[in-house]
Scaffold this motif. Structure first.
Motif, PDB file in Angstrom:
ATOM      1  N   ASP A  15      31.975  16.924 -26.177  1.00  8.68           N
ATOM      2  CA  ASP A  15      32.920  16.890 -27.281  1.00  8.68           C
ATOM      3  C   ASP A  15      34.123  16.048 -26.880  1.00  8.68           C
ATOM      4  O   ASP A  15      34.157  15.426 -25.813  1.00  8.68           O
ATOM      5  CB  ASP A  15      33.301  18.307 -27.684  1.00  8.68           C
ATOM      6  CG  ASP A  15      33.896  19.070 -26.519  1.00  8.68           C
ATOM      7  OD1 ASP A  15      34.158  18.423 -25.473  1.00  8.68           O
ATOM      8  OD2 ASP A  15      34.083  20.295 -26.634  1.00  8.68           O
ATOM      9  N   GLU A  16      35.106  16.062 -27.721  1.00  8.85           N
ATOM     10  CA  GLU A  16      36.259  15.231 -27.449  1.00  8.85           C
ATOM     11  C   GLU A  16      36.996  15.667 -26.192  1.00  8.85           C
ATOM     12  O   GLU A  16      37.732  14.900 -25.583  1.00  8.85           O
ATOM     13  CB  GLU A  16      37.207  15.260 -28.656  1.00  8.85           C
ATOM     14  CG  GLU A  16      37.788  16.633 -28.947  1.00  8.85           C
ATOM     15  CD  GLU A  16      36.865  17.474 -29.809  1.00  8.85           C
ATOM     16  OE1 GLU A  16      37.269  18.537 -30.271  1.00  8.85           O
ATOM     17  OE2 GLU A  16      35.699  17.045 -29.999  1.00  8.85           O
ATOM     18  N   ASN A  17      36.766  16.897 -25.828  1.00 10.29           N
ATOM     19  CA  ASN A  17      37.407  17.383 -24.612  1.00 10.29           C
ATOM     20  C   ASN A  17      36.535  17.171 -23.378  1.00 10.29           C
ATOM     21  O   ASN A  17      36.875  17.627 -22.290  1.00 10.29           O
ATOM     22  CB  ASN A  17      37.708  18.882 -24.751  1.00 10.29           C
ATOM     23  CG  ASN A  17      38.683  19.127 -25.892  1.00 10.29           C
ATOM     24  OD1 ASN A  17      39.587  18.317 -26.128  1.00 10.29           O
ATOM     25  ND2 ASN A  17      38.478  20.235 -26.615  1.00 10.29           N
ATOM     26  N   GLY A  18      35.457  16.531 -23.587  1.00 13.06           N
ATOM     27  CA  GLY A  18      34.560  16.317 -22.466  1.00 13.06           C
ATOM     28  C   GLY A  18      33.733  17.541 -22.104  1.00 13.06           C
ATOM     29  O   GLY A  18      33.076  17.554 -21.064  1.00 13.06           O
ATOM     30  N   GLN A  19      33.753  18.511 -22.936  1.00 16.67           N
ATOM     31  CA  GLN A  19      33.005  19.729 -22.656  1.00 16.67           C
ATOM     32  C   GLN A  19      31.643  19.648 -23.345  1.00 16.67           C
ATOM     33  O   GLN A  19      31.512  19.087 -24.430  1.00 16.67           O
ATOM     34  CB  GLN A  19      33.780  20.952 -23.178  1.00 16.67           C
ATOM     35  CG  GLN A  19      35.131  21.118 -22.521  1.00 16.67           C
ATOM     36  CD  GLN A  19      34.997  21.316 -21.014  1.00 16.67           C
ATOM     37  OE1 GLN A  19      34.096  22.032 -20.565  1.00 16.67           O
ATOM     38  NE2 GLN A  19      35.867  20.667 -20.236  1.00 16.67           N
ATOM     39  N   PRO A  20      30.684  20.206 -22.718  1.00 18.85           N
ATOM     40  CA  PRO A  20      29.360  20.199 -23.366  1.00 18.85           C
ATOM     41  C   PRO A  20      29.333  21.121 -24.567  1.00 18.85           C
ATOM     42  O   PRO A  20      30.073  22.111 -24.639  1.00 18.85           O
ATOM     43  CB  PRO A  20      28.424  20.696 -22.252  1.00 18.85           C
ATOM     44  CG  PRO A  20      29.312  21.494 -21.360  1.00 18.85           C
ATOM     45  CD  PRO A  20      30.660  20.836 -21.397  1.00 18.85           C
ATOM     46  N   TYR A  21      28.501  20.786 -25.472  1.00 17.06           N
ATOM     47  CA  TYR A  21      28.354  21.608 -26.663  1.00 17.06           C
ATOM     48  C   TYR A  21      27.539  22.849 -26.330  1.00 17.06           C
ATOM     49  O   TYR A  21      26.617  22.820 -25.514  1.00 17.06           O
ATOM     50  CB  TYR A  21      27.651  20.822 -27.767  1.00 17.06           C
ATOM     51  CG  TYR A  21      28.513  19.756 -28.382  1.00 17.06           C
ATOM     52  CD1 TYR A  21      29.422  20.072 -29.388  1.00 17.06           C
ATOM     53  CD2 TYR A  21      28.425  18.451 -27.947  1.00 17.06           C
ATOM     54  CE1 TYR A  21      30.212  19.093 -29.930  1.00 17.06           C
ATOM     55  CE2 TYR A  21      29.221  17.471 -28.489  1.00 17.06           C
ATOM     56  CZ  TYR A  21      30.121  17.796 -29.494  1.00 17.06           C
ATOM     57  OH  TYR A  21      30.905  16.832 -30.039  1.00 17.06           O
ATOM     58  N   SER A  22      27.916  23.867 -26.994  1.00 19.01           N
ATOM     59  CA  SER A  22      27.191  25.115 -26.779  1.00 19.01           C
ATOM     60  C   SER A  22      25.900  25.117 -27.595  1.00 19.01           C
ATOM     61  O   SER A  22      25.931  24.892 -28.805  1.00 19.01           O
ATOM     62  CB  SER A  22      28.062  26.299 -27.202  1.00 19.01           C
ATOM     63  OG  SER A  22      27.276  27.486 -27.199  1.00 19.01           O
ATOM     64  N   PRO A  23      24.825  25.365 -26.957  1.00 22.35           N
ATOM     65  CA  PRO A  23      23.562  25.431 -27.733  1.00 22.35           C
ATOM     66  C   PRO A  23      23.538  26.597 -28.697  1.00 22.35           C
ATOM     67  O   PRO A  23      22.693  26.646 -29.579  1.00 22.35           O
ATOM     68  CB  PRO A  23      22.496  25.574 -26.638  1.00 22.35           C
ATOM     69  CG  PRO A  23      23.213  26.115 -25.471  1.00 22.35           C
ATOM     70  CD  PRO A  23      24.608  25.585 -25.529  1.00 22.35           C
ATOM     71  N   ASN A  24      24.453  27.506 -28.525  1.00 25.85           N
ATOM     72  CA  ASN A  24      24.510  28.609 -29.471  1.00 25.85           C
ATOM     73  C   ASN A  24      25.212  28.213 -30.762  1.00 25.85           C
ATOM     74  O   ASN A  24      25.044  28.861 -31.788  1.00 25.85           O
ATOM     75  CB  ASN A  24      25.239  29.786 -28.851  1.00 25.85           C
ATOM     76  CG  ASN A  24      24.500  30.314 -27.652  1.00 25.85           C
ATOM     77  OD1 ASN A  24      23.273  30.320 -27.634  1.00 25.85           O
ATOM     78  ND2 ASN A  24      25.230  30.731 -26.641  1.00 25.85           N
ATOM     79  N   GLN A  25      25.965  27.173 -30.663  1.00 25.28           N
ATOM     80  CA  GLN A  25      26.744  26.797 -31.831  1.00 25.28           C
ATOM     81  C   GLN A  25      26.271  25.500 -32.460  1.00 25.28           C
ATOM     82  O   GLN A  25      26.497  25.265 -33.632  1.00 25.28           O
ATOM     83  CB  GLN A  25      28.215  26.655 -31.442  1.00 25.28           C
ATOM     84  CG  GLN A  25      28.794  27.960 -30.917  1.00 25.28           C
ATOM     85  CD  GLN A  25      30.197  27.760 -30.387  1.00 25.28           C
ATOM     86  OE1 GLN A  25      30.743  26.669 -30.445  1.00 25.28           O
ATOM     87  NE2 GLN A  25      30.789  28.831 -29.860  1.00 25.28           N
ATOM     88  N   TYR A  26      25.641  24.698 -31.684  1.00 27.67           N
ATOM     89  CA  TYR A  26      25.224  23.401 -32.200  1.00 27.67           C
ATOM     90  C   TYR A  26      23.753  23.153 -31.894  1.00 27.67           C
ATOM     91  O   TYR A  26      23.225  23.675 -30.916  1.00 27.67           O
ATOM     92  CB  TYR A  26      26.063  22.283 -31.589  1.00 27.67           C
ATOM     93  CG  TYR A  26      27.520  22.389 -31.935  1.00 27.67           C
ATOM     94  CD1 TYR A  26      27.996  21.909 -33.154  1.00 27.67           C
ATOM     95  CD2 TYR A  26      28.407  22.970 -31.053  1.00 27.67           C
ATOM     96  CE1 TYR A  26      29.335  22.021 -33.464  1.00 27.67           C
ATOM     97  CE2 TYR A  26      29.743  23.083 -31.355  1.00 27.67           C
ATOM     98  CZ  TYR A  26      30.201  22.605 -32.571  1.00 27.67           C
ATOM     99  OH  TYR A  26      31.512  22.716 -32.877  1.00 27.67           O
ATOM    100  N   VAL A  27      23.230  22.390 -32.748  1.00 27.75           N
ATOM    101  CA  VAL A  27      21.840  22.009 -32.541  1.00 27.75           C
ATOM    102  C   VAL A  27      21.702  20.536 -32.890  1.00 27.75           C
ATOM    103  O   VAL A  27      22.469  19.995 -33.693  1.00 27.75           O
ATOM    104  CB  VAL A  27      20.885  22.836 -33.413  1.00 27.75           C
ATOM    105  CG1 VAL A  27      20.901  24.280 -33.001  1.00 27.75           C
ATOM    106  CG2 VAL A  27      21.222  22.662 -34.875  1.00 27.75           C
ATOM    107  N   LEU A  28      20.753  19.947 -32.282  1.00 29.01           N
ATOM    108  CA  LEU A  28      20.382  18.592 -32.667  1.00 29.01           C
ATOM    109  C   LEU A  28      19.356  18.666 -33.776  1.00 29.01           C
ATOM    110  O   LEU A  28      18.396  19.427 -33.693  1.00 29.01           O
ATOM    111  CB  LEU A  28      19.799  17.840 -31.471  1.00 29.01           C
ATOM    112  CG  LEU A  28      20.782  17.383 -30.411  1.00 29.01           C
ATOM    113  CD1 LEU A  28      20.029  16.782 -29.249  1.00 29.01           C
ATOM    114  CD2 LEU A  28      21.767  16.399 -30.980  1.00 29.01           C
TER     115      LEU A  28
END
Length: 732
Positions: A687-700
DNA sequence: GCAGGCTGTCATCGA
DNA sequence: CTTCGATGACAGCCT
């Protein structure tokens, strides 16, 4: 009417047996390949199954004898075998992409999104079962998702319609064993364990890089992903180096009512292009995967891919995209291939962007177009299908470790549903793979009962227990001979030798040859006088025919008289009658001469009306006798051929089943690769903070236009439900 | 002696 | 109409 009658007598029987053998219920064409003619041909019966091929003609034309077309249709037989062999040619770990597509389509029809139908999932799929032990315990699993394949088969078997009888427990156990073997042979569960892979990565560092590439590339990819992030000089935010141009506004509109940042760009990972250390293993895996996909005829636009990939280095684009509000889901028409790793770019798009040539469809429509236009092909399965639905269950527990790979429901679970296993013939599996003979025999009995024909039990087991090669040789030898098992009379042995390797019914062969022989030669074949099976009427002439003169010299026992007596005993009634009536030519002539020659022969002699009548009767009876023999022989051949067909089809069925298992194994491996790629891509997104996205919240999510976007899980779930509902409606 | 199989024969049909 | 082949049905014989 007669021909119709024929069809309904033998043709129908054959067809019925075929149907019962193959199992009409299993639409293998759907599962395997809609382009495969053999199964369809067999299933539909096809013309060859009905067409009466005069195979006797093929074998007896040399003799000039024409056999009735009612004979067993070997054309069908050979056609079926040939086509089935074609299917077999697909064996061995090759997954024709069309087949994969078909299966995925099936899954799609089942509702591919999420674990809505966990029971249909197959445990061999990596998603659930293979992650056991590595996924945190608090991960909520769908019931049965982590079960073994055999258990899933059990479920499926329960669903399967009882075509040839439901799968017995032994059947299921056998399948379970097979699948466990597959799992043992295949990739282990640790492959899907993220942490395990990391551990392995450490080990790999110590080891040579050439080994365990399947895991190595992942870890290296992670490093690459980490290094790919740049820090903005002004804001200090970490971000991927490149952002390509995209029609973000459209997606923004599309998801205007959705909350949560969902910005994923192909540029996120594009910096990987500059990474000197190309993850060769990843590339290799992609190539493996795509080599399968490309053969499916999927639209692979490498040019567009490369162009999009290598032109997406504009810093302006990067800045523009990056300036978007994080809460706004931005569709930058992120094609996963664009976001993919460098050296895989040629392969990746073919997997996820089959419609890359139509970028106009991207944008807002990409996200909302849940149901692809085309109902076939890859788009139906992956297109506009929430990848999270494939790889992530919607009910992922929020406490799931983000770094751990989410539990993946089986997108291909439908492969084994319903008809998948209802027609499993375990007989051959049992025999060829060391199954209990008792169980096999029992299965065979069940099969025979289903086939509607009580086949010779002493025949089938032996043939079935034999190897496939022996079985085929049996068939070939049979077909070459044309008929077997009809030479039952020892008195014909000599004649058989004379006939050579004809291997046919002695009398039959005799008459076949004599029919078109030079009539004069008949006189030099005295043994033909007593060739016939006249065990019934040897004594009849003396008792029935009162006008027949008593054989002379019954009391004298000279060798000549004995021979004469023997010949007399061998003579048929008609021959005795002919002798009694002093017919001046042999019965064989009477019977076998063509009409013209026969009439000519009659005209040569001055015969009384009684003699002419007897001659005509002899001719009629003789011809009818041969006809009856042919008819009976044909019947026998038909039965034998049907029996062999049954055996062959049983073997073919088992073979196809094994191929199916092979396909499933290949699909499982493909799914593993896709899952790994998904995790790889998802894990590198920042994300913009350089943090990985949570698979619990986002999906491809994969859109119909080939783009891959990152969306909130809630939205994905909503879409999944919508799509599922749509498919349900469509099914009605 | 009986059952089943084999064989021949007749009647009939269709080509 | 005749010829011929196919086939169901029947009977006789054999095993």
């Amino acid at each position: 009417m007669l021909s119709l009658k024929k069809y309904f007598t033998e043709g129908l029987i054959q067809f019925t047996i075929l149907l019962s053998l193959i199992g009409v219920r299993v639409d293998v064409d759907t599962y395997l390949n809609s382009h495969l003619p053999p199964l369809r041909e067999i299933f539909l019966g096809q013309s060859s199954a009905y067409t009466q091929t005069q195979f006797h003609n093929l074998r007896n034309t040399l003799d000039g004898y024409v056999i009735h077309p009612k004979s067993v249709d070997l054309d069908y037989y050979f056609t079926a075998r040939r086509l089935l062999n074609q299917v077999r040619a697909l064996d061995r770990f090759q997954v024709p992409t069309t087949e994969v597509s078909a299966w995925l389509v099936h899954r799609d029809s089942e509702g591919s999104v999420s674990g809505a139908q966990p029971s249909t999932g197959i445990a061999l799929e990596n998603g659930g079962g293979l992650q056991d032990g590595t996924v945190p315990d608090n991960v909520v699993r769908e019931s049965g998702a982590e079960q073994g394949f055999g258990e899933d088969l059990e479920d499926l078997g329960a669903v399967a319609p009882p075509m040839n009888g439901d799968l017995t427990k032994e059947d299921i156990d056998l399948i379970d064993i097979l699948w466990k073997q597959d799992i043992d042979l295949g990739a282990g569960r640790e492959i899907f364990d993220y942490s395990h892979r990391q551990k392995e990565n450490e080990v790999d560092k110590e080891l040579s890089n050439g080994e365990e590439c399947g895991d190595g590339w992942r870890s290296r990819g992670d490093d690459i992903a980490d290094r790919a992030l740049l820090v903005d000089g002004e804001t200090g935010e970490s971000f991927p180096v490149q952002f390509p141009a995209a029609d973000a506004p459209s997606l923004t509109e599309a998801l205007s009512n959705e909350s949560g940042p969902s910005v994923v760009s192909e540029g996120l990972l594009s910096p990987l292009l500059t990474e000197p250390e190309l993850p060769f293993d990843l590339e290799q895996q992609w190539q493996d995967l795509m080599s399968i996909m490309e053969t499916q005829g999927m639209e692979v636009n490498n040019m567009a891919t490369a162009e999009a990939l290598y032109s997406s280095t504009s810093g302006d684009i990067l800045a523009a995209n990056y300036s978007l509000a994080p809460s706004t889901p931005i569709n930058q028409n992120v094609s996963l291939h664009q976001a993919s790793l460098s050296s895989c770019t040629q392969d990746f798009p073919s997997l996820f962007s089959s419609e890359i040539e139509s970028p106009s469809a991207s944008g807002s429509s990409a996200l909302l177009q849940l149901v692809p236009d085309n109902s076939t092909g890859f788009n139906t399965t992956f297109g506009s299908t929430n990848l999270s639905g494939i790889f992530f269950p919607p009910q992922l527990n929020s406490t799931t470790n983000e770094t751990s790979p989410p539990e993946l429901p089986d997108p291909l679970g439908g492969l084994l549903d319903e008809a998948m296993l209802d027609e499993i013939s375990l007989m051959d599996l049992a025999i060829e793979e060391g199954f209990n003979s008792v169980q096999a025999s029992r299965l065979e009995e069940e099969f025979d009962s289903d086939s509607g024909l009580s086949l010779d039990s002493s025949h089938s087991p032996a043939s079935l227990s034999s190897s496939e090669a022996s079985s085929s040789s049996t068939s070939s030898s049979f077909s070459e001979e044309g008929a077997v098992g009809y030479n039952s009379d020892s008195e014909n042995v000599d004649f058989e030798d004379v006939e050579g390797a004809v291997g046919y019914q002695p009398e039959y062969s005799k008459f076949c040859r004599m029919s078109y022989q030079n009539p004069t030669q008949l006189q030099y074949l005295p043994y033909l006088e007593h060739v016939g099976h006249n065990h019934t009427y040897n004594m009849a002439p003396r008792t029935l025919d009162a006008d027949e003169p008593q054989p002379a010299s019954l009391g004298k026992k000279s060798a000549k008289d004995k021979q004469t007596e023997y010949l007399d005993k061998q003579m048929s009634r008609d021959e005795h009658r002919a002798r009694a009536m002093k017919i001046p030519f042999p019965n064989e002539k009477i019977i076998n001469l063509p009409v013209e020659e026969f009439n000519e022969l009659l005209s040569k002699y001055q015969l009384s009306e009684a003699q002419l009548s007897l001659i005509r009767d002899i001719r009629r009876r003789g011809k009818n006798k041969m006809a009856a023999q042919n008819c009976r022989k044909r019947k026998l051949d038909t039965i034998l051929n049907l029996e062999r067909d049954v055996e062959d089809l049983q073997r073919d069925k088992s073979k196809l089943l094994r191929e199916k298992v092979e396909f499933l194994r290949s699909i499982r491996q493909m799914k593993q690769k896709v899952q790994s790629l998904y995790q790889e891509v998802f894990g590198r997104l920042r994300d913009e903070n350089g943090q990985p996205y949570s698979p619990n919240q986002y999906v491809l999510q994969y859109a119909s236009d080939g783009s891959v976007i990152l969306i909130p899980r809630s939205l994905a779930d909503q879409q999944g439900r919508r799509q599922e509902r749509k498919q349900k409606d469509r099914r009605k």
